[in-house]
Design a protein around this motif. Structure first.
Motif, PDB file in Angstrom:
ATOM      1  N   LYS A 164       2.321  14.780   3.564  1.00  0.00           N
ATOM      2  CA  LYS A 164       3.618  14.088   3.554  1.00  0.00           C
ATOM      3  C   LYS A 164       3.411  12.567   3.609  1.00  0.00           C
ATOM      4  O   LYS A 164       4.091  11.810   2.900  1.00  0.00           O
ATOM      5  N   GLU A 208       2.453  11.388   0.250  1.00  0.00           N
ATOM      6  CA  GLU A 208       3.594  11.446  -0.672  1.00  0.00           C
ATOM      7  C   GLU A 208       4.528  10.260  -0.441  1.00  0.00           C
ATOM      8  O   GLU A 208       5.031   9.674  -1.395  1.00  0.00           O
ATOM      9  N   PRO A 240       1.792   6.624  -1.330  1.00  0.00           N
ATOM     10  CA  PRO A 240       0.637   7.048  -2.126  1.00  0.00           C
ATOM     11  C   PRO A 240      -0.480   6.006  -2.250  1.00  0.00           C
ATOM     12  O   PRO A 240      -1.553   6.322  -2.743  1.00  0.00           O
TER      13      PRO A 240
END
Length: 169
Positions: free
Chosen positions: A47, A50, A53
């Motif tokens: 997570k 994400e 990045p």
């Protein structure tokens, strides 16, 4: 504060700021250091990458958690979004098989002694963890001992190395 308490603190932070990559990163690292929570660590670090990045440290910790959890590494894809010219790019290169420990340690050297010490700390820790994944326990323990003793105060790699040394006894 114990690592368990820290993970609860980060859980509270995530409740209030569900898109805070740093909170997921920190809770993921806390789970990783707890031992039997590798799947939780991997999920949080996934997570974190994400949400941010370009965070090379989240990418490294995610890779460690994925490999520990017997999952395929996503580092080759994640690395495409990272700045491969700035530290800790040499560590990323080592994890990707593009370089070796000697090259990582050489790249850690900096004319600024403080920066050099910080990078060497990180190189020793991540290379030690990587050596564990490659089943090179003797080299891993050597590098983790260096990280545990030489990392600057406040670096997460110091307590992580200490915890790993305890687990590896």
């Amino acid at each position: 504060m114990t690592r368990r308490a820290r993970s609860r603190t980060f859980t509270t932070a995530i409740r209030f700021a569900p898109n805070d990559a740093a909170a997921y990163f920190n809770r993921g690292v806390a789970y990783y250091m707890l031992g039997g929570h590798i799947a939780d660590a991997e999920a949080d670090l996934r997570k974190a990458t994400e949400l941010d990045p370009r965070d090379a440290y989240a990418a490294l910790w995610r890779d460690l958690a994925e490999r520990r959890n017997n999952m395929p590494s996503h580092l080759p894809e994640i690395a495409k979004q990272l700045d491969r010219t700035a530290w800790p790019a040499p560590v990323i290169s080592e994890f990707l098989g593009e370089s070796n420990l000697a090259q990582t340690l050489a790249a850690a050297h900096d004319n600024d002694p403080k920066a050099s010490r910080a990078r060497t700390c990180e190189a020793n820790f991540y290379s030690g963890e990587f050596a564990l994944l490659k089943k090179n326990r003797q080299e891993a323990l050597r590098l983790l001992r260096l990280a545990a003793s030489d990392c600057p105060r406040g670096f997460i790699e110091a307590p992580a190395a200490t915890e790993e040394l305890i687990v590896q006894r």
